[in-house]
Design a protein around this motif. Structure first.
Motif, PDB file in Angstrom:
ATOM      1  N   GLU A 147       5.035  -4.851   0.160  1.00 34.68           N
ATOM      2  CA  GLU A 147       6.153  -5.315   0.974  1.00 34.68           C
ATOM      3  C   GLU A 147       7.320  -5.773   0.110  1.00 34.68           C
ATOM      4  O   GLU A 147       8.485  -5.555   0.453  1.00 34.68           O
ATOM      5  N   ARG A 148       7.021  -6.411  -1.034  1.00 36.30           N
ATOM      6  CA  ARG A 148       8.090  -6.852  -1.940  1.00 36.30           C
ATOM      7  C   ARG A 148       8.778  -5.670  -2.600  1.00 36.30           C
ATOM      8  O   ARG A 148       9.978  -5.708  -2.858  1.00 36.30           O
ATOM      9  N   VAL A 149       8.038  -4.604  -2.879  1.00 41.53           N
ATOM     10  CA  VAL A 149       8.600  -3.430  -3.533  1.00 41.53           C
ATOM     11  C   VAL A 149       9.650  -2.758  -2.646  1.00 41.53           C
ATOM     12  O   VAL A 149      10.578  -2.122  -3.153  1.00 41.53           O
ATOM     13  N   LYS A 150       9.550  -2.920  -1.338  1.00 43.89           N
ATOM     14  CA  LYS A 150      10.524  -2.327  -0.421  1.00 43.89           C
ATOM     15  C   LYS A 150      11.939  -2.854  -0.661  1.00 43.89           C
ATOM     16  O   LYS A 150      12.918  -2.181  -0.367  1.00 43.89           O
ATOM     17  N   PHE A 151      12.062  -4.073  -1.201  1.00 45.79           N
ATOM     18  CA  PHE A 151      13.364  -4.694  -1.416  1.00 45.79           C
ATOM     19  C   PHE A 151      13.923  -4.447  -2.819  1.00 45.79           C
ATOM     20  O   PHE A 151      15.006  -4.925  -3.145  1.00 45.79           O
ATOM     21  N   VAL A 152      13.199  -3.699  -3.638  1.00 42.66           N
ATOM     22  CA  VAL A 152      13.597  -3.468  -5.025  1.00 42.66           C
ATOM     23  C   VAL A 152      14.669  -2.387  -5.087  1.00 42.66           C
ATOM     24  O   VAL A 152      14.618  -1.399  -4.351  1.00 42.66           O
ATOM     25  N   SER A 153      15.625  -2.556  -5.974  1.00 41.17           N
ATOM     26  CA  SER A 153      16.694  -1.587  -6.176  1.00 41.17           C
ATOM     27  C   SER A 153      16.140  -0.289  -6.763  1.00 41.17           C
ATOM     28  O   SER A 153      15.115  -0.295  -7.455  1.00 41.17           O
ATOM     29  N   VAL A 154      16.850   0.811  -6.524  1.00 41.65           N
ATOM     30  CA  VAL A 154      16.386   2.114  -7.015  1.00 41.65           C
ATOM     31  C   VAL A 154      16.495   2.236  -8.531  1.00 41.65           C
ATOM     32  O   VAL A 154      15.797   3.054  -9.132  1.00 41.65           O
ATOM     33  N   ILE A 155      17.340   1.439  -9.175  1.00 38.53           N
ATOM     34  CA  ILE A 155      17.488   1.538 -10.624  1.00 38.53           C
ATOM     35  C   ILE A 155      16.509   0.648 -11.388  1.00 38.53           C
ATOM     36  O   ILE A 155      16.542   0.611 -12.608  1.00 38.53           O
ATOM     37  N   ALA A 156      15.650  -0.055 -10.679  1.00 37.19           N
ATOM     38  CA  ALA A 156      14.696  -0.975 -11.314  1.00 37.19           C
ATOM     39  C   ALA A 156      13.530  -0.186 -11.898  1.00 37.19           C
ATOM     40  O   ALA A 156      12.449  -0.122 -11.343  1.00 37.19           O
ATOM     41  N   LYS A 157      13.774   0.407 -13.060  1.00 29.36           N
ATOM     42  CA  LYS A 157      12.748   1.180 -13.746  1.00 29.36           C
ATOM     43  C   LYS A 157      12.701   0.728 -15.188  1.00 29.36           C
ATOM     44  O   LYS A 157      13.751   0.569 -15.787  1.00 29.36           O
ATOM     45  N   PRO A 158      11.594   0.515 -15.803  1.00 31.95           N
ATOM     46  CA  PRO A 158      10.223   0.632 -15.317  1.00 31.95           C
ATOM     47  C   PRO A 158       9.818  -0.586 -14.481  1.00 31.95           C
ATOM     48  O   PRO A 158      10.053  -1.723 -14.882  1.00 31.95           O
ATOM     49  N   LEU A 159       9.240  -0.321 -13.333  1.00 28.52           N
ATOM     50  CA  LEU A 159       8.765  -1.372 -12.444  1.00 28.52           C
ATOM     51  C   LEU A 159       7.286  -1.631 -12.714  1.00 28.52           C
ATOM     52  O   LEU A 159       6.494  -0.691 -12.774  1.00 28.52           O
ATOM     53  N   ALA A 160       6.952  -2.871 -12.910  1.00 28.91           N
ATOM     54  CA  ALA A 160       5.557  -3.242 -13.177  1.00 28.91           C
ATOM     55  C   ALA A 160       4.710  -3.014 -11.927  1.00 28.91           C
ATOM     56  O   ALA A 160       5.149  -3.311 -10.820  1.00 28.91           O
ATOM     57  N   ASP A 161       3.501  -2.496 -12.127  1.00 29.12           N
ATOM     58  CA  ASP A 161       2.579  -2.354 -10.999  1.00 29.12           C
ATOM     59  C   ASP A 161       2.031  -3.735 -10.642  1.00 29.12           C
ATOM     60  O   ASP A 161       2.364  -4.728 -11.283  1.00 29.12           O
ATOM     61  N   GLU A 162       1.203  -3.783  -9.628  1.00 22.17           N
ATOM     62  CA  GLU A 162       0.715  -5.072  -9.124  1.00 22.17           C
ATOM     63  C   GLU A 162      -0.050  -5.855 -10.191  1.00 22.17           C
ATOM     64  O   GLU A 162       0.151  -7.052 -10.376  1.00 22.17           O
ATOM     65  N   LYS A 163      -0.902  -5.171 -10.929  1.00 18.34           N
ATOM     66  CA  LYS A 163      -1.720  -5.832 -11.951  1.00 18.34           C
ATOM     67  C   LYS A 163      -0.845  -6.376 -13.083  1.00 18.34           C
ATOM     68  O   LYS A 163      -1.007  -7.528 -13.510  1.00 18.34           O
TER      69      LYS A 163
END
Length: 182
Positions: A38-54
């Motif tokens: 649910e939090r990932v839905k609010f993340v910007s498209v340029i936010a790379k690399p995005l950390a996985d849940e772990k």
């Protein structure tokens, strides 16, 4: 009875009634915890690399421990200043910052300085990990506790076992983040 006496009496009465200036009424109910997805839905498209849940959990846990040991720089100004001065560490950026333009220059500065960086989904969780009541947009996790200034008072007793654990967690997170961004 003068004016000041009547003011004192009215203050006493309001205290007896339980009302004071510091009372702000009923507290708002706590916000429900959002899941990682649910939090990932609010993340910007340029936010790379995005950390996985772990990795997000590991990084936030490390940030909390580093904050207790004063091994962090928090906020855009502080992080950029440290990177420009040659500071080393791991940069953690919040992916849900709006407008994202506030952060877009930091990955470039990190790459120029050879510092790994990663995005996490929530600015609120990043602020909480920094032991702050306010959300934060970015944070630099330092590998070692910076030396204290002469007038800053006595340094707290440094538990070597704790320092070793934090250093191991830092090394593990840094390795994972470097692998993620490669």
């Amino acid at each position: 009875m003068g004016k000041s006496d009547s003011k004192k009496e009215s203050k006493k009465e309001s205290k007896k009634e339980g009302g004071s200036k510091s009372d702000k009424g009923p507290k708002a109910p706590p916000k429900p915890e959002l899941s990682y997805d649910e939090r990932v839905k609010f993340v910007s498209v340029i936010a790379k690399p995005l950390a996985d849940e772990k990795l997000t959990k590991k990084v936030l846990k490390l940030a909390k421990r580093a904050a207790k040991r004063r091994q962090i720089k928090r906020g855009v100004k502080e992080v950029v200043k440290a990177l420009r001065k040659g500071g080393k560490g791991v940069v953690v950026l919040a992916g849900d910052i709006s407008p994202i333009d506030v952060l877009t220059h930091i990955p470039v500065v990190c790459e120029d300085a050879g510092v790994p960086y990663v995005y996490v989904p929530s600015k609120e969780e990043l602020g909480a990990a920094a032991l702050s009541k306010r959300p934060t947009s970015c944070m630099l996790l330092l590998p070692k506790t910076p030396p204290r200034k002469a007038g800053a008072g006595a340094a707290p007793a440094d538990d070597e076992a704790e320092a070793k654990e934090v250093a191991e967690a830092y090394a593990e997170c840094e390795k994972t983040i470097k692998k993620l961004s490669a």
